[in-house]
Design a protein around this motif. Sequence first.
Motif, PDB file in Angstrom:
ATOM      1  N   GLN A  39      69.173  -0.339  15.904  1.00  0.00           N
ATOM      2  CA  GLN A  39      69.712  -1.695  15.986  1.00  0.00           C
ATOM      3  C   GLN A  39      70.567  -2.023  14.763  1.00  0.00           C
ATOM      4  O   GLN A  39      70.614  -1.265  13.798  1.00  0.00           O
ATOM      5  CB  GLN A  39      68.559  -2.704  16.118  1.00  0.00           C
ATOM      6  N   GLU A  41      68.498 -11.291  12.360  1.00  0.00           N
ATOM      7  CA  GLU A  41      68.707 -10.035  13.072  1.00  0.00           C
ATOM      8  C   GLU A  41      68.462 -10.323  14.541  1.00  0.00           C
ATOM      9  O   GLU A  41      67.821 -11.317  14.900  1.00  0.00           O
ATOM     10  CB  GLU A  41      67.780  -8.933  12.535  1.00  0.00           C
ATOM     11  N   TRP A  42      69.030  -9.511  15.420  1.00  0.00           N
ATOM     12  CA  TRP A  42      68.741  -9.652  16.849  1.00  0.00           C
ATOM     13  C   TRP A  42      68.636  -8.259  17.431  1.00  0.00           C
ATOM     14  O   TRP A  42      67.626  -7.593  17.221  1.00  0.00           O
ATOM     15  CB  TRP A  42      69.813 -10.523  17.518  1.00  0.00           C
ATOM     16  N   VAL A  43      69.667  -7.720  18.066  1.00  0.00           N
ATOM     17  CA  VAL A  43      69.555  -6.369  18.636  1.00  0.00           C
ATOM     18  C   VAL A  43      70.727  -5.506  18.154  1.00  0.00           C
ATOM     19  O   VAL A  43      70.621  -4.748  17.194  1.00  0.00           O
ATOM     20  CB  VAL A  43      69.499  -6.400  20.179  1.00  0.00           C
ATOM     21  N   TRP A  59      64.556  -1.483  10.185  1.00  0.00           N
ATOM     22  CA  TRP A  59      63.201  -1.792  10.706  1.00  0.00           C
ATOM     23  C   TRP A  59      63.110  -1.415  12.193  1.00  0.00           C
ATOM     24  O   TRP A  59      62.034  -1.437  12.761  1.00  0.00           O
ATOM     25  CB  TRP A  59      62.847  -3.269  10.485  1.00  0.00           C
ATOM     26  N   GLU A  60      64.254  -1.116  12.814  1.00  0.00           N
ATOM     27  CA  GLU A  60      64.230  -0.734  14.225  1.00  0.00           C
ATOM     28  C   GLU A  60      65.210   0.413  14.472  1.00  0.00           C
ATOM     29  O   GLU A  60      66.284   0.233  15.022  1.00  0.00           O
ATOM     30  CB  GLU A  60      64.560  -1.940  15.110  1.00  0.00           C
TER      31      GLU A  60
HETATM   32 CA    CA Z   1      65.753  -6.572  16.413  1.00  0.00          CA
END
Ligand code: CA
Length: 377
Positions: free
Chosen positions: A168, A226-228, A251-252
């Motif tokens: 992401q 943050e989102w995607v 983190w992703e």
């Molecule tokens: Ca996210």
Amino acid sequence: MKRRDLIKEALLAALARPAIRAGAGVGALATLSSPLAAADLPTIRWRMASSFPKSLDTIYGGAEVLAKRVSRLTGGKFQIRIYAGGELVPALSVLDKVQDGTVECGHSAGYYYVGKNMAFAFDTALPFGLTAREQNSWMSAGNGLKLTRELFHEYNIVNFPGGNTGVQMGGWFRREIKSLADLKGLKMRIPGIGGQIMSRLGAIPQTVPGGDIYPMLERGALDATEWVGPYDDEKLSFYKVAKFYYYPGWWEGGPQLSFYVNEKKWQSLPDAYQAAFEVAAAEANARMLADYDAKNPPALLKLVKRGVQLRAFPKDIMVAARKASFEFYDEQAAKNKTFRRIYTDWKKFRDTSHQWFKVAESAYTNFLYYYRPGKRR
Ligand code: CA
């Protein structure tokens, strides 16, 4: 022919029939047996509670891919109806509702449930964890599925990998972040373990539902979110109020979504329906990453054309975040037996995988992405 010979002939023919069928090959056997078998199979209707809104169409769509394939594979006899987050049960209580049988199955992400057990994070992602390829490999060819199933079994659930977004983005910042010091006091919408690590770096993490982020960012109640990734982020228009778009979302690095099935309901399914569900889940899992890999590139170009400033996180932030993450895992492993058991296997798989990926894969993609003929580097 005498009557006794006729009977003998009929008997011999009857005895011979299974032998002929057995020799007819798998294809012919399947053709012979499937109409009969299908007639015997029950009509089953299930409800699947998703944690996701329909606006996240790629993630939400994973459940639809599964339901359509299951229906086709069972001649329409096994129907699964999808409900968006909050429609049937609260978005973040999908696990609880599958556990207690309120719904037969769900589509969610393990890291929403780390409040029950931190080890649920391995079902989705941990900071500086596995890439999408590594997660798939750990789950299907390593010990990931076995180990996470032991955890989900304690909650009467059978889990299946159900999609991945790929790595992401780090998100949208109203001002430029030039070093670790700039994170101090920064109000950022970042839930989960990523938020806990951000707080160790001096930021103030917030958990804010998707629909509330934009107005808070606009009026300065949030400095960052943050989102995607480009495709989903563009739809929420964050670029209008925060023009610095950071990467990577450390983190992703390859977050996996999952399908959860109530264990008793799973055991009650005919074998053919279990097989249909497994095949459909595997398809949905692969399909989501393919969709994101097709949708993100044009979305990123569109954002850059609108004046979005792409920035890599400064090295000192990456280094400090990595250190804080592994300290966090050591603390968890010291106090949580399940976390320790899964973490030990996960970490070994991760470290070994890096020894391979940093050789051919990394050399190949680095050359592909960065070499420009005629330009000196
Ligand atoms: Ca996210």
